[in-house]
Design an enzyme around this catalytic site. Structure first.
Site, PDB file in Angstrom:
ATOM      1  N   SER A  10      51.048  27.065  30.393  1.00 29.87           N
ATOM      2  CA  SER A  10      50.737  27.273  28.975  1.00 29.87           C
ATOM      3  C   SER A  10      49.346  27.871  28.775  1.00 29.87           C
ATOM      4  CB  SER A  10      50.851  25.940  28.223  1.00 29.87           C
ATOM      5  OG  SER A  10      50.012  24.967  28.821  1.00 29.87           O
ATOM      6  N   GLY A  11      48.927  28.746  29.715  1.00 36.43           N
ATOM      7  CA  GLY A  11      47.715  29.535  29.503  1.00 36.43           C
ATOM      8  C   GLY A  11      48.066  30.827  28.786  1.00 36.43           C
ATOM      9  N   ALA A  13      48.975  33.714  29.830  1.00 38.51           N
ATOM     10  CA  ALA A  13      50.151  34.451  30.312  1.00 38.51           C
ATOM     11  C   ALA A  13      51.443  33.806  29.809  1.00 38.51           C
ATOM     12  CB  ALA A  13      50.141  34.520  31.834  1.00 38.51           C
ATOM     13  N   GLY A  45      33.075  34.381  29.180  1.00 42.97           N
ATOM     14  CA  GLY A  45      32.476  35.681  28.852  1.00 42.97           C
ATOM     15  C   GLY A  45      33.274  36.482  27.850  1.00 42.97           C
ATOM     16  N   GLY A  46      34.564  36.673  28.100  1.00 42.46           N
ATOM     17  CA  GLY A  46      35.375  37.415  27.141  1.00 42.46           C
ATOM     18  C   GLY A  46      36.486  38.208  27.764  1.00 42.46           C
ATOM     19  N   GLU A 111      28.933  43.097  30.923  1.00 48.33           N
ATOM     20  CA  GLU A 111      28.991  42.265  32.132  1.00 48.33           C
ATOM     21  C   GLU A 111      28.918  43.178  33.353  1.00 48.33           C
ATOM     22  OE1 GLU A 111      32.455  39.714  31.811  1.00 48.33           O
ATOM     23  OE2 GLU A 111      31.470  38.411  30.359  1.00 48.33           O
ATOM     24  N   HIS A 227      32.365  33.345  41.924  1.00 48.98           N
ATOM     25  CA  HIS A 227      31.488  33.704  40.801  1.00 48.98           C
ATOM     26  C   HIS A 227      30.060  33.426  41.256  1.00 48.98           C
ATOM     27  CE1 HIS A 227      29.705  33.968  36.859  1.00 48.98           C
ATOM     28  NE2 HIS A 227      30.866  34.343  36.353  1.00 48.98           N
ATOM     29  N   ARG A 273      30.524  41.508  41.141  1.00 43.34           N
ATOM     30  CA  ARG A 273      30.356  40.113  41.568  1.00 43.34           C
ATOM     31  C   ARG A 273      30.258  39.889  43.058  1.00 43.34           C
ATOM     32  NH1 ARG A 273      34.317  37.007  37.526  1.00 43.34           N
ATOM     33  NH2 ARG A 273      32.965  37.454  35.762  1.00 43.34           N
ATOM     34  N   HIS A 334      36.210  31.227  42.188  1.00 40.78           N
ATOM     35  CA  HIS A 334      36.429  31.417  40.755  1.00 40.78           C
ATOM     36  C   HIS A 334      37.791  32.034  40.431  1.00 40.78           C
ATOM     37  CE1 HIS A 334      35.329  32.183  36.611  1.00 40.78           C
ATOM     38  NE2 HIS A 334      35.469  33.491  36.756  1.00 40.78           N
ATOM     39  N   GLU A 358      47.051  34.996  36.486  1.00 40.61           N
ATOM     40  CA  GLU A 358      46.327  34.828  37.752  1.00 40.61           C
ATOM     41  C   GLU A 358      47.244  34.540  38.937  1.00 40.61           C
ATOM     42  OE1 GLU A 358      42.697  32.659  37.253  1.00 40.61           O
ATOM     43  OE2 GLU A 358      42.360  32.527  39.410  1.00 40.61           O
ATOM     44  N   ARG A 369      37.764  41.795  41.515  1.00 37.62           N
ATOM     45  CA  ARG A 369      38.084  41.921  40.081  1.00 37.62           C
ATOM     46  C   ARG A 369      36.838  42.235  39.265  1.00 37.62           C
ATOM     47  NH1 ARG A 369      37.986  38.288  35.599  1.00 37.62           N
ATOM     48  NH2 ARG A 369      37.287  36.614  36.968  1.00 37.62           N
ATOM     49  N   SER A 374      40.635  39.714  33.709  1.00 35.29           N
ATOM     50  CA  SER A 374      41.799  38.876  34.032  1.00 35.29           C
ATOM     51  C   SER A 374      42.538  38.396  32.784  1.00 35.29           C
ATOM     52  CB  SER A 374      41.410  37.699  34.905  1.00 35.29           C
ATOM     53  OG  SER A 374      40.344  37.017  34.349  1.00 35.29           O
TER      54      SER A 374
HETATM   55  P1  FAD Z   1      45.995  29.491  33.348  1.00 38.03           P
HETATM   56  O1  FAD Z   1      45.253  29.736  32.111  1.00 38.03           O
HETATM   57  O2  FAD Z   1      45.243  28.883  34.473  1.00 38.03           O
HETATM   58  O3  FAD Z   1      47.243  28.576  33.001  1.00 38.03           O
HETATM   59  C1  FAD Z   1      48.030  28.026  34.026  1.00 38.03           C
HETATM   60  C2  FAD Z   1      48.980  27.045  33.382  1.00 38.03           C
HETATM   61  O4  FAD Z   1      49.980  26.645  34.300  1.00 38.03           O
HETATM   62  C3  FAD Z   1      48.322  25.745  32.915  1.00 38.03           C
HETATM   63  O5  FAD Z   1      48.886  25.407  31.682  1.00 38.03           O
HETATM   64  C4  FAD Z   1      48.712  24.748  33.992  1.00 38.03           C
HETATM   65  O6  FAD Z   1      48.708  23.421  33.575  1.00 38.03           O
HETATM   66  C5  FAD Z   1      50.116  25.223  34.290  1.00 38.03           C
HETATM   67  N1  FAD Z   1      50.637  24.843  35.604  1.00 38.03           N
HETATM   68  C6  FAD Z   1      50.092  25.055  36.822  1.00 38.03           C
HETATM   69  N2  FAD Z   1      50.912  24.593  37.781  1.00 38.03           N
HETATM   70  C7  FAD Z   1      52.001  24.077  37.152  1.00 38.03           C
HETATM   71  C8  FAD Z   1      53.193  23.452  37.596  1.00 38.03           C
HETATM   72  N3  FAD Z   1      53.435  23.222  38.885  1.00 38.03           N
HETATM   73  N4  FAD Z   1      54.082  23.059  36.668  1.00 38.03           N
HETATM   74  C9  FAD Z   1      53.856  23.242  35.346  1.00 38.03           C
HETATM   75  N5  FAD Z   1      52.741  23.823  34.866  1.00 38.03           N
HETATM   76  C10 FAD Z   1      51.835  24.239  35.768  1.00 38.03           C
HETATM   77  N6  FAD Z   1      38.630  35.715  32.803  1.00 38.03           N
HETATM   78  C11 FAD Z   1      38.263  36.686  31.934  1.00 38.03           C
HETATM   79  O7  FAD Z   1      38.924  37.719  31.836  1.00 38.03           O
HETATM   80  N7  FAD Z   1      37.179  36.506  31.135  1.00 38.03           N
HETATM   81  C12 FAD Z   1      36.411  35.389  31.187  1.00 38.03           C
HETATM   82  O8  FAD Z   1      35.450  35.265  30.452  1.00 38.03           O
HETATM   83  C13 FAD Z   1      36.751  34.377  32.113  1.00 38.03           C
HETATM   84  N8  FAD Z   1      36.011  33.262  32.218  1.00 38.03           N
HETATM   85  C14 FAD Z   1      36.424  32.262  33.046  1.00 38.03           C
HETATM   86  C15 FAD Z   1      35.698  31.070  33.092  1.00 38.03           C
HETATM   87  C16 FAD Z   1      36.132  30.008  33.874  1.00 38.03           C
HETATM   88  C17 FAD Z   1      35.349  28.734  33.912  1.00 38.03           C
HETATM   89  C18 FAD Z   1      37.319  30.151  34.638  1.00 38.03           C
HETATM   90  C19 FAD Z   1      37.814  29.019  35.482  1.00 38.03           C
HETATM   91  C20 FAD Z   1      38.026  31.339  34.610  1.00 38.03           C
HETATM   92  C21 FAD Z   1      37.589  32.401  33.827  1.00 38.03           C
HETATM   93  N9  FAD Z   1      38.300  33.603  33.768  1.00 38.03           N
HETATM   94  C22 FAD Z   1      37.909  34.578  32.899  1.00 38.03           C
HETATM   95  C23 FAD Z   1      39.578  33.752  34.460  1.00 38.03           C
HETATM   96  C24 FAD Z   1      40.710  33.511  33.449  1.00 38.03           C
HETATM   97  O9  FAD Z   1      40.364  32.424  32.629  1.00 38.03           O
HETATM   98  C25 FAD Z   1      42.030  33.213  34.136  1.00 38.03           C
HETATM   99  O10 FAD Z   1      42.288  34.147  35.138  1.00 38.03           O
HETATM  100  C26 FAD Z   1      43.168  33.254  33.122  1.00 38.03           C
HETATM  101  O11 FAD Z   1      42.880  32.418  32.050  1.00 38.03           O
HETATM  102  C27 FAD Z   1      44.466  32.852  33.798  1.00 38.03           C
HETATM  103  O12 FAD Z   1      45.445  32.691  32.805  1.00 38.03           O
HETATM  104  P2  FAD Z   1      46.899  32.240  33.230  1.00 38.03           P
HETATM  105  O13 FAD Z   1      47.674  32.124  31.986  1.00 38.03           O
HETATM  106  O14 FAD Z   1      47.384  33.123  34.306  1.00 38.03           O
HETATM  107  O15 FAD Z   1      46.680  30.815  33.915  1.00 38.03           O
HETATM  108  C1  SIN Z   2      32.196  34.827  32.978  1.00 38.62           C
HETATM  109  O1  SIN Z   2      32.050  34.521  31.793  1.00 38.62           O
HETATM  110  O2  SIN Z   2      31.273  35.095  33.741  1.00 38.62           O
HETATM  111  C2  SIN Z   2      33.561  34.855  33.520  1.00 38.62           C
HETATM  112  C3  SIN Z   2      34.096  36.183  33.319  1.00 38.62           C
HETATM  113  C4  SIN Z   2      35.259  36.414  34.220  1.00 38.62           C
HETATM  114  O3  SIN Z   2      35.560  35.619  35.099  1.00 38.62           O
HETATM  115  O4  SIN Z   2      35.863  37.472  34.060  1.00 38.62           O
END
Ligand code: FAD
Ligand code: SIN
Length: 525
Positions: A10-11, A13, A45-46, A111, A227, A273, A334, A358, A369, A374
Site C-alpha cells: 500500500s505504498g 505503487a 526530498g520529493g 538534488e 544514501h 550519490r 537506502h 522499488e 538511481r 523512485s
Molecule cells: P513502499 O512504499 O515501500 O510500499 C511497500 C508496501 O508493501 C508497504 O505497504 C508494505 O507494508 C507492503 N508489503 C511489503 N511486503 C509485504 C508482504 N509480504 N505482504 C503484504 N504487504 C507487504 N524516493 C524519492 O523518489 N524521493 C524521495 O524523497 C525519497 N525519500 C526517501 C526517504 C526515505 C527515508 C526512504 C526510506 C526512501 C525514500 N525514497 C525516496 C525512496 C522511495 O520512498 C521508495 O522507493 C518508494 O516509496 C517505494 O514505493 P513502493 O510503493 O514501491 O514501496
Molecule cells: C532524500 O530526500 O534525500 C531522498 C531522496 C531519494 O531517495 O530519492
C-alpha cells in the site's frame, strides 16, 4: 477471497495501480502492517519531474542516464521522464499539496546529479503527503478494499500462470489464499538486509524473494544505493537527512572542519550519490572517525525550520539544533535499484504477474538511481501496469533481451543437517544483516563477497529447513525473504567483474566497456 486485481503493498505503487484499475473491476490491496506503513510514507526530498521553465524531458533523461553510469535502459528512462510531469499533475488532482512559490507555481528543489531545479516537494515530508492523498482517494473508491495486517507469503501458480497469493493473517496466525485475475507486486525494496538502513522495518524484500521462488527473472541486485547522509547518533535509528539539505547549500565537513567533497568531484556535495557515499566512506577510513558532518548553519534559521521541519524537530529530539551546529552523518543502505525484471508495462516473466515501484527492475536506474526518481518510477510504471492489466492481460509474457551477464541459480533448498539455532529468527536476521553490512557494503572485494556468499548459503539453507517445519510467522517469513535477497545481491555482485556506479569492487576498480548495457539477469536453472 477472489478479486479482479490484487495489489500486494500500500505504498505509492500499490495505491496508484489500484486507483487506475478500479474503474475496470474489484481491487484488493493487501498490506502487512497498517495501511500507511511503507517507504513511501517516509520519503523526504520529493519527486523529480521536468516542470521548470528552463527544464525539459531531454535534460531529465540526460541526467538520469549520466547517474546510471551506462547501465540504464534508455527506452524505460524515456517513458519515465516524458510521462512524469503528467503524473505529478495527476497527484495534484488527487489532492496532493506541494510547496509553491509566491506566484503560485510549484517550488522546485535541487538534488545531487540534477542539472536543473526539478524536485517537487512538500517541505521535507513529501512521501507522507503522497501517501495521505492516495489513501484518501482509495478510501473514496468503492471498488477498492484495503486488507491490513495480511502478509503475502508466496505466489500461487497454476500451469505457470500467477492466480493469487498465499496469505498469513498476522493478527490471528490463520493461513488462506486470495485469488485474482492479475497480481501486482508492490512490496518495495529490501533495505532491511543491511544493518544500517534508512528503510522502515517493512522493507524485507518479500516481493523479490516471492517472485524468485516462483521462477521470475530478477535483475541488477548488486546495485544497492547507500544514501550518503543518515543521522549518526547512538540512540537514533538511521534517520535520513535529505539530499535536499545539500541541495539548499549544506556542506560536508570532517571533524576538523575540512570540506572534503571538492577533492572527489567538481560537483562537490551535489555529485551523484554513489560518489558522495564513497567519498564519506573513504574519509571515515582515513580519519578513523565514526561520522562526518553536514553543515547548514550558514542558512537563515527560519528558512531551515520552514523548509526542513521534520529533520529540524527529529534532530532536536536527539539534542542537535541544526540551525546552530553541524549534523553528524553516515551513509546507510537506502534503495534497491534492481528487483523483479519487468517490461515497460510492469509485466514480469510470469503470466498475469506485474511488479512496480522499488520491488521492480524497469531499467530506469541503471547502476545508480538519480535522487527523487523512485517515487516517479513507481507512479509512472504502476499507471502503465494498470492500463495493461485492464486491457491486455492475456498477452503472452515478455522475456528480457539476452545479456552477457546471466546467472542461473535456484532458490535455497533445505539443509542436509538441521541446526536448531536456525529457529531463533531474530538471531538469524541479525547475522544476515551483519554479514551484508561488513562484506557486501559500499566498497567490496572478491574475497569478502565469496566469504559472504558461503555464509549466506548456509544460513539460507538452515532457514529453509526451519521454515518448512513449523507454521509460518511474520518473523520466519521475513528471515527467509531477507536470506533470499542477501543471496541474490551477493551472487549478482560476484558475477559483475567491474566497478560501475554503486557496485564498487577493489579488485576491479574500473568499468569494463563490454559490460556497459549488460544488466545482471538472475534466472532459474
Ligand atoms: P513502499 O512504499 O515501500 O510500499 C511497500 C508496501 O508493501 C508497504 O505497504 C508494505 O507494508 C507492503 N508489503 C511489503 N511486503 C509485504 C508482504 N509480504 N505482504 C503484504 N504487504 C507487504 N524516493 C524519492 O523518489 N524521493 C524521495 O524523497 C525519497 N525519500 C526517501 C526517504 C526515505 C527515508 C526512504 C526510506 C526512501 C525514500 N525514497 C525516496 C525512496 C522511495 O520512498 C521508495 O522507493 C518508494 O516509496 C517505494 O514505493 P513502493 O510503493 O514501491 O514501496
Ligand atoms: C532524500 O530526500 O534525500 C531522498 C531522496 C531519494 O531517495 O530519492
Amino acid at each position: 477471497m477472489e478479486y479482479d486485481f490484487l495489489a500486494l503493498g500500500s505504498g505509492i505503487a500499490g495505491l496508484t495501480f489500484a486507483l487506475n484499475a478500479a474503474p475496470h473491476g474489484s481491487v484488493a490491496i493487501l498490506t502487512k502492517k497498517q495501511r500507511s506503513e511503507s517507504n513511501t510514507n517516509y520519503a523526504q526530498g520529493g519527486i523529480a519531474a521536468a516542470l521548470g521553465a528552463d527544464d525539459s524531458w531531454e535534460l531529465h533523461l540526460h541526467d538520469t542516464l549520466t547517474a546510471g553510469a551506462g547501465l540504464c535502459a534508455r527506452d524505460a528512462v524515456e517513458v519515465l521522464v516524458r510521462e512524469g510531469p503528467r503524473l505529478v499533475h495527476w497527484l495534484i488532482e488527487q489532492g496532493a499539496q506541494f510547496d509553491r512559490n509566491p506566484d503560485g507555481s510549484l517550488a522546485l528543489g535541487k538534488e545531487g546529479g540534477h542539472s536543473r531545479n526539478r524536485i517537487v516537494h512538500a517541505a521535507d515530508h513529501t512521501g507522507y503527503e503522497i501517501e495521505r492523498t492516495l489513501l484518501i482517494a482509495a478510501r473514496k473508491t468503492p471498488n477498492i478494499s484495503i486488507l491490513e495486517h495480511y502478509q503475502a507469503l508466496d505466489l500461487l501458480l497454476e500451469g505457470g500462470v500467477c492466480v493469487g497469493v498465499r496469505v498469513l493473517d498476522t493478527l490471528t496466525g490463520d493461513l488462506f489464499d486470495i485469488r485474482a485475475r492479475a497480481v501486482l507486486l508492490a512490496t518495495g525494496g529490501c533495505g532491511q538486509v543491511y544493518l544500517h538502513t534508512s528503510n522502515p522495518l517493512i522493507a524485507t524484500g518479500d516481493g523479490i524473494a516471492m517472485a524468485w521462488r516462483a521462477g521470475a527473472t530478477i535483475a541488477n541486485m548488486e546495485f544497492i544505493q547507500f544514501h550518503p547522509t543518515t543521522l549518526y547518533h547512538t540512540d537514533a535509528p538511521s534517520f535520513l537527512i535529505s539530499e535536499a539539505v545539500r541541495g539548499e547549500g549544506g556542506i560536508l565537513k570532517r571533524r576538523d572542519g575540512y570540506r572534503f567533497m571538492p577533492d572527489y568531484d567538481p560537483r562537490a556535495e551535489l555529485a551523484p550519490r554513489d560518489i558522495v557515499a564513497r567519498a564519506i566512506d573513504a574519509e571515515l577510513k582515513k580519519t578513523g572517525d565514526p561520522c562526518v558532518y553536514l553543515d547548514i548553519t550558514h542558512l537563515d534559521p527560519d528558512f531551515i525550520k520552514r523548509r526542513f521541519p521534520t529533520i529540524y524537530q527529529t534532530c532536536l529530539q536527539y539534542g542537535i539544533d541544526i540551525t546552530r551546529e553541524p549534523i553528524p552523518v553516515v551513509p546507510a543502505a537506502h534503495y534497491t535499484c534492481g528487483g523483479v525484471w519487468t517490461d515497460l508495462d510492469g509485466r514480469t516473466t510470469i503470466p498475469r504477474l506485474y511488479a512496480c515501484g522499488e520491488v521492480a527492475y524497469t531499467g530506469v536506474h541503471g547502476a545508480n538511481r538519480l535522487a527523487s526518481n523512485s517515487l516517479l518510477e513507481a507512479l509512472v510504471f504502476s499507471e502503465r501496469a494498470a492500463r495493461h492489466a485492464t486491457t491486455r492481460l492475456d498477452e503472452p509474457p515478455p522475456q528480457p533481451k539476452p545479456s552477457c551477464l546471466t546467472v542461473r541459480l535456484t532458490p535455497p533448498a533445505p539443509a542436509a543437517h538441521k541446526d536448531d539455532r536456525a529457529e531463533n529468527w531474530d538471531a538469524m536476521r541479525l547475522s544476515i544483516r551483519q554479514t551484508m553490512q561488513r562484506q557486501v557494503g559500499i566498497v567490496r572485494t572478491v574475497a569478502r563477497l565469496h566469504d559472504a556468499h558461503r555464509t549466506l548459503q548456509a544460513a539460507a539453507a538452515q532457514i529453509e529447513t526451519a521454515y518448512r517445519q513449523s507454521p509460518p510467522t511474520v518473523e520466519s517469513c521475513e528471515a527467509r525473504n531477507l536470506a533470499a535477497c542477501a543471496l541474490l545481491i551477493t551472487a549478482s555482485a560476484l558475477a559483475r567483474h567491474e566497478s560501475r556506479g554503486l557496485h564498487y569492487v577493489l579488485d576491479y576498480p574500473q568499468p569494463r566497456e563490454e559490460l556497459a548495457a549488460c544488466p545482471t539477469l538472475l534466472m532459474p536453472l
